[in-house]
Structure formats: structure tokens, C-alpha cells
Design a protein around this motif. Structure first.
Motif, PDB file in Angstrom:
ATOM      1  N   GLY A 217     -13.131  -3.411  -3.159  1.00  0.00           N
ATOM      2  CA  GLY A 217     -13.061  -4.712  -3.818  1.00  0.00           C
ATOM      3  C   GLY A 217     -11.914  -4.861  -4.806  1.00  0.00           C
ATOM      4  N   GLY A 218     -11.003  -3.919  -4.798  1.00  0.00           N
ATOM      5  CA  GLY A 218      -9.840  -3.984  -5.692  1.00  0.00           C
ATOM      6  C   GLY A 218      -8.876  -5.070  -5.229  1.00  0.00           C
ATOM      7  N   LYS A 219      -7.772  -5.207  -5.957  1.00  0.00           N
ATOM      8  CA  LYS A 219      -6.846  -6.281  -5.584  1.00  0.00           C
ATOM      9  C   LYS A 219      -5.887  -5.830  -4.487  1.00  0.00           C
ATOM     10  CE  LYS A 219      -3.190  -6.095  -9.178  1.00  0.00           C
ATOM     11  NZ  LYS A 219      -2.491  -4.963  -8.807  1.00  0.00           N
ATOM     12  N   LYS A 220      -5.425  -6.835  -3.775  1.00  0.00           N
ATOM     13  CA  LYS A 220      -4.543  -6.575  -2.637  1.00  0.00           C
ATOM     14  C   LYS A 220      -3.216  -5.996  -3.109  1.00  0.00           C
ATOM     15  CE  LYS A 220      -4.065  -8.835   1.673  1.00  0.00           C
ATOM     16  NZ  LYS A 220      -3.407  -9.876   2.395  1.00  0.00           N
ATOM     17  N   PRO A 221      -2.751  -4.923  -2.480  1.00  0.00           N
ATOM     18  CA  PRO A 221      -1.466  -4.375  -2.919  1.00  0.00           C
ATOM     19  C   PRO A 221      -0.312  -5.338  -2.609  1.00  0.00           C
ATOM     20  CG  PRO A 221      -2.335  -3.138  -1.030  1.00  0.00           C
ATOM     21  CD  PRO A 221      -3.370  -4.152  -1.406  1.00  0.00           C
ATOM     22  N   GLU A 222       0.659  -5.337  -3.494  1.00  0.00           N
ATOM     23  CA  GLU A 222       1.861  -6.117  -3.212  1.00  0.00           C
ATOM     24  C   GLU A 222       2.808  -5.249  -2.410  1.00  0.00           C
ATOM     25  OE1 GLU A 222       3.635  -7.831  -6.731  1.00  0.00           O
ATOM     26  OE2 GLU A 222       1.610  -8.394  -7.411  1.00  0.00           O
ATOM     27  N   ILE A 223       3.197  -5.760  -1.257  1.00  0.00           N
ATOM     28  CA  ILE A 223       4.019  -4.941  -0.366  1.00  0.00           C
ATOM     29  C   ILE A 223       5.354  -5.618  -0.125  1.00  0.00           C
ATOM     30  CG2 ILE A 223       4.129  -3.851   1.906  1.00  0.00           C
ATOM     31  CD1 ILE A 223       0.962  -4.216   1.880  1.00  0.00           C
ATOM     32  N   GLU A 224       6.422  -4.945  -0.517  1.00  0.00           N
ATOM     33  CA  GLU A 224       7.763  -5.498  -0.282  1.00  0.00           C
ATOM     34  C   GLU A 224       8.127  -5.336   1.188  1.00  0.00           C
ATOM     35  OE1 GLU A 224      10.546  -3.714  -3.000  1.00  0.00           O
ATOM     36  OE2 GLU A 224       9.122  -4.003  -4.658  1.00  0.00           O
ATOM     37  N   ALA A 225       9.072  -6.153   1.631  1.00  0.00           N
ATOM     38  CA  ALA A 225       9.437  -6.163   3.055  1.00  0.00           C
ATOM     39  C   ALA A 225       9.770  -4.765   3.563  1.00  0.00           C
ATOM     40  CB  ALA A 225      10.618  -7.104   3.265  1.00  0.00           C
ATOM     41  N   GLY A 226      10.509  -4.004   2.750  1.00  0.00           N
ATOM     42  CA  GLY A 226      10.944  -2.676   3.175  1.00  0.00           C
ATOM     43  C   GLY A 226       9.814  -1.675   3.333  1.00  0.00           C
ATOM     44  N   ASP A 227       8.632  -1.983   2.798  1.00  0.00           N
ATOM     45  CA  ASP A 227       7.516  -1.037   2.850  1.00  0.00           C
ATOM     46  C   ASP A 227       6.453  -1.420   3.879  1.00  0.00           C
ATOM     47  OD1 ASP A 227       8.699   0.399   0.803  1.00  0.00           O
ATOM     48  OD2 ASP A 227       7.689  -0.782  -0.757  1.00  0.00           O
ATOM     49  N   LYS A 228       6.677  -2.548   4.567  1.00  0.00           N
ATOM     50  CA  LYS A 228       5.645  -3.038   5.500  1.00  0.00           C
ATOM     51  C   LYS A 228       5.343  -2.035   6.594  1.00  0.00           C
ATOM     52  CE  LYS A 228       5.242  -7.862   4.710  1.00  0.00           C
ATOM     53  NZ  LYS A 228       6.202  -8.944   4.547  1.00  0.00           N
ATOM     54  N   ALA A 229       6.411  -1.422   7.129  1.00  0.00           N
ATOM     55  CA  ALA A 229       6.205  -0.485   8.242  1.00  0.00           C
ATOM     56  C   ALA A 229       5.386   0.728   7.789  1.00  0.00           C
ATOM     57  CB  ALA A 229       7.553  -0.034   8.808  1.00  0.00           C
ATOM     58  N   LEU A 230       5.662   1.196   6.582  1.00  0.00           N
ATOM     59  CA  LEU A 230       4.927   2.351   6.041  1.00  0.00           C
ATOM     60  C   LEU A 230       3.442   2.024   5.903  1.00  0.00           C
ATOM     61  CD1 LEU A 230       4.800   5.181   4.759  1.00  0.00           C
ATOM     62  CD2 LEU A 230       5.454   4.131   2.576  1.00  0.00           C
ATOM     63  N   VAL A 231       3.151   0.856   5.337  1.00  0.00           N
ATOM     64  CA  VAL A 231       1.749   0.464   5.140  1.00  0.00           C
ATOM     65  C   VAL A 231       1.055   0.273   6.489  1.00  0.00           C
ATOM     66  CG1 VAL A 231       0.226  -1.312   4.195  1.00  0.00           C
ATOM     67  CG2 VAL A 231       2.208  -0.541   2.878  1.00  0.00           C
ATOM     68  N   LYS A 232       1.790  -0.288   7.446  1.00  0.00           N
ATOM     69  CA  LYS A 232       1.222  -0.466   8.782  1.00  0.00           C
ATOM     70  C   LYS A 232       0.878   0.899   9.390  1.00  0.00           C
ATOM     71  CE  LYS A 232       2.453  -2.579  13.121  1.00  0.00           C
ATOM     72  NZ  LYS A 232       3.598  -2.996  13.910  1.00  0.00           N
ATOM     73  N   THR A 233       1.771   1.857   9.191  1.00  0.00           N
ATOM     74  CA  THR A 233       1.525   3.201   9.723  1.00  0.00           C
ATOM     75  C   THR A 233       0.290   3.821   9.073  1.00  0.00           C
ATOM     76  OG1 THR A 233       3.895   3.473  10.051  1.00  0.00           O
ATOM     77  CG2 THR A 233       2.572   5.474  10.104  1.00  0.00           C
ATOM     78  N   ILE A 234       0.170   3.665   7.762  1.00  0.00           N
ATOM     79  CA  ILE A 234      -1.009   4.205   7.065  1.00  0.00           C
ATOM     80  C   ILE A 234      -2.285   3.629   7.673  1.00  0.00           C
ATOM     81  CG2 ILE A 234      -2.285   4.209   4.874  1.00  0.00           C
ATOM     82  CD1 ILE A 234       0.489   4.170   3.444  1.00  0.00           C
TER      83      ILE A 234
END
Ligand SMILES: *[C@@H]1O[C@H](CO)[C@@H](O)[C@H](O)[C@H]1NC(C)=O
Ligand SMILES: *[C@@H]1O[C@H](CO)[C@@H](O)[C@H](O)[C@H]1NC(C)=O
Length: 522
Positions: A217-234
Motif C-alpha cells: 500500500g505504499g506510494k507508486k515509485p517515480e520512474i524516469e524514462a531511462g529506468d523503465k526497462a530495469l523496472v520492467k525486468t524486475i
């Protein structure tokens, strides 16, 4: 094979590859050495040791990013002038040796190399001391003091091994990354890994923690464009695994996969978009070359070490039992054709392809079954046919399609993870490239470092001394002094081995890079 008290192997499927060894460690692609470049976030304190030839066969190191004085209590000291003089005489001897060896047949050369004059003890010391480094990391509350000793002795010129260290700031500041990257087919891939792994791992740990908070229930992380692929991989890895991963193994796995994606597929896409021949070597050089990678996250507050390994570098734990004897515990699994799990995985992923492991190598070429870079085992055939002729003509001699290339990718950067809970008996961790393990068994490695440990960490041991104050230097000296048949140590051995100049030295020894982390250092 491993008997750590607590560990989970989370290895998976994918494909790995690399050419090291007879086929693999031949002189690397004729990439022209470039000054080490940084290229990543300023806030990271990663520093990486590697490349750039100073004198024949003796490399100086490049600090890609300077650690701040607060983080590094002891920096390497400038070499005394007697060391410089000794290094110059090593260079002269190497030059003379090269004149003798050039023009001989391969077989004659091998015999002649064994007959070269020995280096003096002073010259050996100069080579051993040129790149040694040692510092202490003071804990914040709740952690423990660490002592770190590093050293490298090259065989390739330029060296293809890199070491990198960084504190991981994202959460606990008693958490540190120690790593070794053993490059092949040139140094370019390893150089990138050394510069970029720390910052990416830091981000990855941060996102993994934030995503875990989000579930609660925490807040949504802010993800910069350059980090989208990393978060998707996670997210993807977590989904595939279908179970609750611990945060550090998840972050490490995602970092390795995303890093390799950037180096191999991302660089290809970028090049195709830009179509700038001028940027070809910079963008695609790291993809054509390759590297093993071993990253250990040591957390003295959580009292755990998590090791991610891709390739054949190795981490060992030195355990001192209650009765005073020492035991070696592996904290990583080697990924080569000697590992039955890896052979089975390759067969499963490429059914019906008999040549997938040929003469102990991936498609007959690459020794490790997992690796970063190595686009000759990863890119679609169409991309290879399109770009390899140009790359090859620009001097990238590994830009060739392997035989029986049917169902790429054949090589994966996905790591195998080992997690270990630290106990009071665990005294130090040795992280090294395979150049060390070519010379020594695990038990010999722990035996050698335990001598150093007993001399430097026991109050009642004032009578014990070692020639070298630096643990990594002590170990490398022992490794290169060990006679292959008798297993005894003789200084004649190291004096002979270091007299052989690169590239010929590669037939007798590999680059050796060592980091030793002493836990609860006194
Ligand atoms: C971060 O630190 C806090 C407090 O030490 C701890 O409760 C939390 O589990 C940590 N998160 C991660 C990702 O390790
Ligand atoms: C110490 O204990 C270990 C295991 O309990 C044993 O294998 C080893 O031989 C012992 N060493 C000595 C010196 O007694």
C-alpha cells in the motif's frame, strides 16, 4: 558441492557464452585501447581498476570514479622510486625476451619461454606491488568493520580483468558491493561492467524496495524514462519466479539481465537508429567483446552475503572452525561445461543441437556457459550478417558467426545466486578471476589467506608474520609460486613466470585479480 549453512540457488534458463581458453583467450580483438571512460552517475562511488598499459605487461590502474576520503580510509600509496626502477628493468627484460621469442615457431617458443632468465626478487616485488590497494570500511551503527585488500597481476596487455567496489547507499549503509569482471575477446565489455554495475545495482535495490512497499500500500515509485526497462525486468523476473524473492537476489538478477540487455540488444537498437559509423566501435565494441561477472553484496548489519555469478570467476569463504582449522566454502558456482547443471540446461534450451557444447565449449568457442556481451552467441543471425563484416573490417576479430548457429541466444548473463548467512566463524571472503583458480585449489587459496589472517588478526599471534601486508598480494605471490606438479611453493617459479612477456605469458598464466574482504576486521 557447496555446504554453506543457508543458501538458495536461483539460477535459471537462458543462454551464456564466451571464448576464453585456447580458442577463447587468444589475443583479443585488435580494439585499440581507449582511456577508461566513466559515463555513469556522478553520485556513485564505484571505483574500478583496470586497463591501460603502463609498461610492457605491467599495468597501471585507472580510478574510474574516485571514492571519497570518508569511504576509503587507505588509498594506494605512490610507488617508491626503487619500484619504478625495478619496473623499468622488468620492461627491458620483457623487450629482450620478445626479440628472442618472435620468429620462433609456437612449439619452440614455449620451450624457449621456459628458458628465459629469471626476474630478481626486487623485480618480482615491483610487479606485485604495482597495483595493490588496501583500505578499511568503518561501519555505521549496527554494522561491522571491513578490511579490503585488492591486487591484480596482468598477463594480457592490456589486462582484461576489472575490479569494482561501491557502498550501496539505497538503504542500509552497511551494505557494500565487491565485484570482479573477467573480460574476454578484449577488455571493452568488462570495462563497461566495472563502471556501470554499481550505479545500476544501487538503483535496482531501490526500486525493488519501493515495489515491495507498493504491494503493502505504499506510494507508486517515480520512474524516469531511462529506468523503465530495469523496472520492467524486475517485475518480469518476480512474476516468472512465482515466489517471494528476497530483495537482494532479485535486484542482482534484474541488474545482470538489464545490464546485458543494454550492452547487447540495446546497443544494437541504438546503432541501427543512429546509423553513425563513427559511433560503431563505442556502441558495439562492448557487445562484441565479452565478460564474466561476479558481484558480492556484503551486508554486515543483516549479516549476510549474496553472490551473483555469471561465468567462471569464483567467491570463497574462509571459515575458521572452533578447533582452529580452516575450511573453504564456495559462495558461487562455476558455469562451464564442467558443470553438469549447465550442460543439461543448454541441452534443454537447444533440443536436438548436438554441437551446443562442443569440445567443452559453447558451440566449440566459448568456455563459460554464461557471460555478458559476446553478441556472436546472442544477436539474431540477420543482425550478425548485417553488421559483422563491417565490425570485422574495423578490427573486431570476434565479429564472426559461430558454426551451427541455429537458435540464438546461446549464452545468458542471468546469474546463479548463492546466499549465505554470516556466522562468527566466517572470517574472510576471497573474490577472484579464474586466473587464480588455474594456479590453486580452493583449499590452497584458503590455506594461504588464513596464514595472512592469523598473522594480521590475532592478538596472540605477534610472532607470526607474512612477507606481504596486503592479503591479495600474499595470495597472488603464493599462487604464482606454486609448482604445478609438486604443489610446493618456490620463488623460482614466480621469478620465471613473470619473466615471460605478454602475449606469450598467456600460455602460462591468465590475468589474476583478487579482492579479499576481511569480516569483523581488527
Ligand atoms: C531498509 O532499511 C529498513 C530499516 O533498516 C528495513 O526495515 C528495510 O527492510 C530495509 N529495506 C531493504 C530493501 O533492505
Ligand atoms: C577440526 O574439526 C574439523 C571438523 O569438526 C575436523 O575435520 C578437523 O580435522 C579438526 N582439526 C583439528 C586440527 O583437530
Amino acid at each position: 558441492m557447496q555446504n554453506t549453512r543457508s543458501r538458495r540457488a536461483l539460477g535459471t534458463s537462458a543462454t551464456p557464452g564466451q571464448d576464453s581458453g585456447a580458442a577463447g583467450k587468444k589475443p583479443s580483438a585488435s580494439d585499440t585501447p581507449q582511456p577508461a571512460s566513466t559515463g555513469s552517475t556522478k553520485r556513485s562511488l564505484t571505483f574500478a581498476i583496470g586497463g591501460i598499459v603502463a609498461l610492457l605487461g605491467v599495468t597501471s590502474y585507472t580510478l574510474l570514479r574516485q571514492p571519497t576520503p570518508a569511504d576509503v580510509a587507505a588509498q594506494s600509496k605512490p610507488a617508491p622510486s626503487s619500484t619504478q626502477t625495478a619496473l623499468e628493468s622488468v620492461a627491458t627484460k620483457h623487450g629482450d625476451a620478445l626479440k628472442k621469442l618472435d620468429g620462433l615457431s609456437t612449439k619452440e617458443r614455449r620451450e624457449e619461454a621456459k628458458r628465459l632468465g629469471l626476474l630478481t626478487a626486487e623485480e618480482v616485488n615491483a610487479v606485485l606491488y604495482a597495483k595493490e590497494n588496501s583500505w578499511v570500511i568503518e561501519p555505521t551503527s549496527g554494522g561491522a568493520r571491513l578490511r579490503v585488500d585488492t591486487n591484480q597481476v596482468s598477463s594480457n596487455a592490456p589486462i582484461e580483468d576489472y575490479l569494482a567496489w561501491t557502498p550501496l547507499a539505497s538503504n542500509a549503509s552497511n551494505r557494500h558491493m565487491f565485484s570482479v569482471f573477467d573480460g574476454h575477446a578484449g577488455y571493452r565489455c568488462a570495462e563497461q561492467l566495472a563502471a556501470r554495475m554499481g550505479p545500476m545495482l544501487d538503483k535496482s535495490l531501490d526500486f525493488v524496495a519501493q515495489l515491495a512497499e507498493l504491494k503493502k500500500g505504499g506510494k507508486k515509485p517515480e520512474i524516469e524514462a531511462g529506468d523503465k526497462a530495469l523496472v520492467k525486468t524486475i517485475r518480469q523476473i518476480e512474476r516468472e519466479a512465482g515466489l517471494d524473492w528476497d530483495q537482494v537476489p532479485l535486484a542482482l538478477t534484474a541488474t545482470f539481465i538489464n545490464m546485458d540487455y543494454e550492452l547487447v540488444a540495446g546497443a544494437l537498437a541504438e546503432f541501427r537508429k543512429q546509423q553513425q559509423l563513427m559511433r560503431m566501435d563505442e556502441l558495439l565494441g562492448p557487445a562484441v567483446s565479452g565478460s564474466c561477472g561476479l558481484v558480492a553484496v556484503v551486508d554486515t548489519e543483516a549479516k549476510e552475503v549474496v553472490v551473483a555469478n555469471t561465468g567462471d570467476s569464483r567467491a570463497l569463504l574462509g571459515v575458521r572452525l572452533k578447533n582452529g582449522s580452516w575450511k573453504a566454502v564456495r559462495l558461487s558456482q562455476d558455469q562451464t561445461a564442467d558443470n553438469a547443471n549447465e550442460v543439461a540446461r543448454m541441452a534443454r534450451e537447444h533440443p536436438g543441437e548436438d554441437a551446443v557444447i562442443h569440445r567443452g565449449r559453447v558451440l566449440g568457442g566459448l568456455m563459460p556457459t554464461r557471460a555478458f556481451g559476446d553478441c556472436r552467441y546472442k544477436w539474431p543471425l540477420e543482425a550478425q550478417q548485417d553488421l559483422f563484416p563491417v565490425l570485422y573490417s574495423r578490427g573486431h576479430r570476434y565479429a564472426t558467426t559461430p558454426p551451427n548457429y541455429v537458435t540464438p541466444p546461446y549464452v545468458t548473463a542471468r546469474p546463479v545466486i548463492v546466499k549465505h548467512l554470516l556466522s562468527d566463524e566466517d572470517k574472510f571472503i576471497v573474490i577472484a578471476s579464474d586466473g587464480l583458480y588455474d594456479q590453486m585449489t580452493d583449499a590452497e587459496v584458503i590455506g594461504s589467506v588464513s596464514q595472512w589472517y592469523e598473522a594480521h588478526n590475532r592478538k596472540d599471534a605477534s610472532t607470526l608474520t607474512t612477507e606481504d601486508d596486503n592479503a591479495a598480494t600474499h595470495l597472488i605471490r603464493a599462487a604464482l609460486s606454486t609448482d604445478h606438479s609438486s604443489r610446493r611453493q618456490s620463488d623460482k617459479n614466480i621469478r620465471r613466470l613473470l619473466a615471460i612477456p605478454p602475449p606469450h605469458s598467456r600460455r602460462f598464466r591468465d590475468d589474476i585479480s583478487v579482492t579479499i574482504v576481511t569480516l569483523n576486521a581488527e
